[in-house]
Design a protein around this motif. Structure first.
Motif: not given
Lengths: 465, 465
Positions: B343-350
């Motif tokens: 889910r982080d990845l989808e948002k380009g986040a960590a």
């Protein structure tokens, strides 16, 4: 050849590498300049080892009973171990040895660290001082009583073949290391009577010193299971059995630095590979009355630029003649000197002088970083090629023992010959030629130089340090 | 407080800092993780010292006669010196001491090195092992028989005032060093009966350990001309006279690392300042069936980016539960953890998790380097502030000796009081409160806690390690 001996002694002093006047025989002081060379050399070594080894630090003192556990090993060291017997004014209950090497220090701990096959392989190293009560003539960095820079690696494996593989990898590691110092080497397997006490076999790196004697600069030992049995180092296999591990160890010492100094140096002093030089570039302003301030300004500017680009650079702004500066920096082995004078400055240029060849080139100040970097690569390449050529020209083939004796007496260097590999025959060779067999390499065929039997080995003889 | 002692013992083991099972009392093994923390700590120290000190390396062994030359000095160490008496099987003609500290090792050489006023000042340091035959209870990193990490600096000056100045500079150096570790300190001048043997005076850094006892973590000594006279260290003045030099020395030990561990650690284990942590960032992939490969890919990509940006980063891709990974990395004190899930990845986040506060923040993967760097700065700042607040809250003013005794018994910590400065009165204070006077600071005024006379000094009492 006393000239080399004298040259070496003098350059250690004049270039401020080592102070030999410490009041204990065979123990010396690393002076600031020497320490920097040592530090840069260790940096290369760590960069290579850190890829798949872990650095650790074990105690200096070994209890007498641990040292005595491995009988063959202790036999090899008992004449040269220093013993601590007192703490303050009271006698210790148990004598403590200063480590001559750390097998007996580390392996009791390895017995606690190794549990399962999943822990293996393990690869450790440490850089420490070790001690040998040398009775022979001592010589700084070459034969000392305190080895101040002993790098010892110790590895643990599940199988014999993995230990063999590690020996090969260690050989590759040392090749890479010596190549980055431009030091040529002869790799052989030591004859059985000269292997590391307690090992299965020893692979050694020797180099040739300018006086025609070889210097052992690195060794790699396959320890098999000898120490594992002595120190009960076992692991649980996937099937739940408990087996002894297989071990290797490999070491280098201060001799690495001795060889860098001796092999690349010349009548002007040190000549250092750029990666180990304390300073890689020295900037010398050429000051006349005219434009003095502009020249100094340009020199300071260049220093900042080179520092920012990662060079170890020094600006020599002392108020002494340029000639004296040249002399000093050449003696200290700085690879590159950059001179800037008013006329250079007008052209936006500088004169670069190479320590190894003495060549001078004029380079644009703009982009000089790139020029200097290329020159540094070229210097290492040139030092390496030259050193290899000199060593190889001193390796001579002998067909008979008489020929071997004669060459050794007349020219020193290394004698290459064919050998049957029998211990008795080898001892006989050493006795007749009165020179040590360095070691053997597999392959090749012919007849033994001594007994005339079939000879599967190429062997090497040399006077050794 | 046995809890701290137990906590400290356990964390050294569980976080693999030191192995305490080496078969000689008071001597321990630096394991790979501990070694990295030690190495990073030394790197900070060298960065500071290398500005105007030169690193050197002197021998370990001191001849008996050199050690005996400075009478007061040797008196201070004679009960705790280890003696080497034998080399191999033969007795040495002259006993050799394992250095307890290196004044008597270095100063005979300094007598050879110093010639003219133009040579001065000289500032040297070395990082070595030293030995003390401790009869008290030993404790890893705190009270040991082999001090594996002894940084000792030695400086030489032409005048008394330059030596005084150097003492002040050394204090500033140590402040900068401890500040970069977030370690709070109390700086005092040691009472005369507690100064370094042979020195004029000693300035000490103490910190407060979690059990309320102080730990001496650094000392700076003004040696005056005592050793110069003993070892004949003279220089030629501009007028051609020959005068004795003035000297200082200052040291740190393994205790620096003990204090980093003890002061910042908590019930979850180590909590390391980013600059000394073996790993500064650990990346934990949050893997579900969905998008497993994409997540791993993103983690590997982030690792490369962080490595390129100079972070010490580890990707924990073991096939075990994330919770266990969190537990282990928290225990080992890694400052920052980055979790990446689908889910982080989808948002380009960590998700970034801080070891010191436990806070979690979501950050854009793009530009995450900057975020991590800011967080690291903030972590050091937070650790430092917290540690200073805790120490300062444990410094309590006492008006009477009874009050001092009571506070020490009830709360430990540090007692601050006014003191006349007379040796006899100070001894009396220590006897009555049965706690050591740490040291004094100049300035302030009042009446002496013991004798009631005018008191120009603020003094400190504490139970000490």
């Amino acid at each position: 050849m006393t000239e080399f001996s004298e040259w070496f002694h003098n350059i250690l002093e004049e270039a401020e590498i080592i102070d030999q006047r410490y009041p204990v025989k065979g123990m010396h002081v690393w002076m600031p300049h020497g320490f920097m060379i040592r530090k840069n050399t260790l940096k290369i070594l760590r960069r290579i080892l850190d890829r798949d080894h872990e650095e650790v630090l074990f105690p200096l003192l070994v209890p007498e009973d641990e040292l005595a556990k491995e009988a063959i090993h202790v036999k090899g060291f008992e004449d040269e171990v220093y013993w601590v017997t007192h703490g303050g004014l009271s006698q210790l209950q148990r004598k403590l040895a200063l480590r001559p090497t750390s097998e007996t220090v580390m392996y009791p701990m390895f017995a606690l660290w190794v549990r399962s096959h999943t822990d293996l392989p393990m690869r450790f190293y440490q850089v420490v001082n070790t001690f040998r009560y040398e009775t022979k003539h001592t010589r700084p960095l070459i034969r000392v009583r305190e080895i101040t820079t002993f790098k010892e690696a110790h590895t643990i494996h599940a199988t014999a073949s993995e230990a063999e593989e590690q020996v090969e990898r260690a050989v590759e590691i040392y090749k890479e290391f010596f190549d980055s110092l431009g030091i040529p080497y002869l790799i052989t397997r030591r004859p059985p009577w000269d292997k590391f006490p307690g090992s299965e076999y020893t692979v050694a790196f020797d180099t040739l010193m300018p006086d025609g004697k070889t210097l052992q600069i690195g060794t790699v030992h396959n320890l098999g299971q000898t120490f594992a049995r002595t120190f009960e180092i076992k692991f649980e296999t996937p099937d739940g059995d408990h087996e002894y591990v297989h071990q290797t160890c490999y070491g280098l010492s201060d001799r690495v630095i001795a060889s860098v100094i001796a092999i690349h140096g010349d009548e002007s002093g040190l000549c250092l590979p750029p990666e180990v030089a304390a300073h890689q570039v020295v900037i010398v302003p050429i000051i006349f009355k005219k434009a003095a301030e502009e020249v100094m300004e340009a020199c300071r500017d260049l220093r900042s630029r080179l520092e920012a680009a990662g060079f170890r650079v020094h600006l020599d702004d002392r108020d002494i003649r340029a000639g004296r500066k040249y002399y000093e920096w050449e003696m200290r082995g700085v690879p590159l000197r950059v001179e800037i004078g008013p006329r250079d400055l007008e052209k936006g240029a500088a004169v670069i002088s190479r320590r190894d060849t003495g060549e001078k080139v004029t380079a644009d100040l703009q982009g000089i970083e790139e020029t200097l970097r290329e020159l540094m690569d070229d210097i290492l390449e040139n030092l390496r090629t030259g050193a290899w050529e000199r060593m190889e020209s001193e390796i001579r083939e002998a067909e008979t023992l008489e020929e071997a004796s004669r060459i050794i007496d007349e020219k020193r260097g290394i004698i290459s010959f064919m050998w049957c590999g029998e211990e008795e025959c080898g001892m006989d060779v050493e006795e007749k030629v009165r020179v040590d067999i360095l070691g053997i390499q597999e392959g090749g065929s012919g007849t033994c130089i001594n007994c005339g039997r079939e000879a599967p080995y190429r062997a090497y003889l040399a006077r050794t340090y």
